[in-house]
Design an enzyme around this catalytic site. Sequence first.
Site, PDB file in Angstrom:
ATOM      1  N   THR A 116       0.988  -1.173  -0.029  1.00  0.00           N
ATOM      2  CA  THR A 116       0.206   0.227  -0.012  1.00  0.00           C
ATOM      3  C   THR A 116       0.875   1.369  -0.012  1.00  0.00           C
ATOM      4  O   THR A 116       1.778   1.222   0.485  1.00  0.00           O
ATOM      5  CB  THR A 116      -1.058   0.123   1.369  1.00  0.00           C
ATOM      6  OG1 THR A 116      -1.502   1.355   1.337  1.00  0.00           O
ATOM      7  CG2 THR A 116      -0.156  -0.152   2.535  1.00  0.00           C
ATOM      8  N   TYR A 140      -1.479  -0.129  10.596  1.00  0.00           N
ATOM      9  CA  TYR A 140      -1.777  -0.643   9.111  1.00  0.00           C
ATOM     10  C   TYR A 140      -0.383  -0.644   8.270  1.00  0.00           C
ATOM     11  O   TYR A 140       0.151  -1.605   7.741  1.00  0.00           O
ATOM     12  CB  TYR A 140      -2.945  -0.178   8.453  1.00  0.00           C
ATOM     13  CG  TYR A 140      -3.130  -0.450   7.124  1.00  0.00           C
ATOM     14  CD1 TYR A 140      -3.366  -1.937   6.865  1.00  0.00           C
ATOM     15  CD2 TYR A 140      -2.952   0.489   6.179  1.00  0.00           C
ATOM     16  CE1 TYR A 140      -3.395  -2.095   5.442  1.00  0.00           C
ATOM     17  CE2 TYR A 140      -3.187  -0.023   4.721  1.00  0.00           C
ATOM     18  CZ  TYR A 140      -3.455  -1.139   4.494  1.00  0.00           C
ATOM     19  OH  TYR A 140      -3.635  -1.629   3.142  1.00  0.00           O
TER      20      TYR A 140
END
Length: 325
Positions: A116, A140
């Site tokens: 990501t 995350y």
Amino acid sequence: MNLFITGGAGYIGSHVVKALGEAGHNLLIFDNLSTGHEWAVLYGTLIQGDLADKKLLKETLSNFKPDGVIHFAASIQVEESVRKPIAYYLNNVANSLNLLDVLGELGINYFIYSSTAAVYGIPEVIPITEQTPLNPISPYGASKVMVEKALQDLSHAGGFNYIALRYFNVAGADFMGRIGQAYKETTHLITRALKTAKGEFPKLAIYGTDYPTSDGTCIRDYIHVDDLAQAHILALEYLLETGRSNVMNCGYGHGFSVKEVVNITKKVTGVDFAVEETGRRAGDPPVIVADSKKLRELTGWTPKHDELEYIIQTAWCWERSLNIS
Ligand code: UDP
């Protein structure tokens, strides 16, 4: 090819399963269905299982003997990760290590990893290249950096090859409306704007209008999920041909502001929904735009849906068919 796909019942995974299935591959999908859906798996065989279950993983993989693995299964909500860091490290890091350990035992050496743009945190220079320093600002993002690091070490150890794909803002849905985003809760701009147009929310909040951008709202690089799916196929082909591990950004290389997204959403839906300008959301970088030269040059990736109106149209078509409110 025999391909093993974790998280293939989720939003991005299911679009990749669709693309791989259409290309004629033999697919085994491993998903615990915590956020994914059985109906989203259009091709292959689905096994409901958890990556924490190493025994099941080993049994399944030794029977299936995949030529490659694509690993999507993860928890993906930034805000939730701040509240529940250990849950994120367990699910995203420990479970990925379980998978890699079993792959190592069985000699399965080709691996595509869902990473990501959150690995970059708040970048100083735009567009973001793969050399941009990794400074995640959420558990995350940090969990994705940790697994990338493990992959790098594993490939240095020899025999193991991977490509980590760093996704920018993924949006849109299948053009036939068969699959799309179906999270119980969503924080993403396009989905929230569409749900507001649909009447599920009374108004859409615009988080911050004082950013150093042309209209004061944040800019993001929105990529259609089917273009991202194609990037996985090409990355896998590249990996199998060359055996060269790498990390590649997946975005179009240009962005849209929140206000631009709102205007196009109003145009596509024909609904002039209410908007409220509020304060900034914590942790939002002003501009996130990919430099995707590497993906394009090494794999030959050429986007087919680089048009925000199309992205929103497909998402709208999907959203209207959903009865989850
Ligand atoms: N955003 C917004 N209102 C919303 C959801 C998001 O103004 O209801 C903004 C958010 O602050 C960010 C951009 O839209 O600047 C994209 O947010 P999203 O959550 O879709 O993706 P992110 O870039 O945070 O991963």
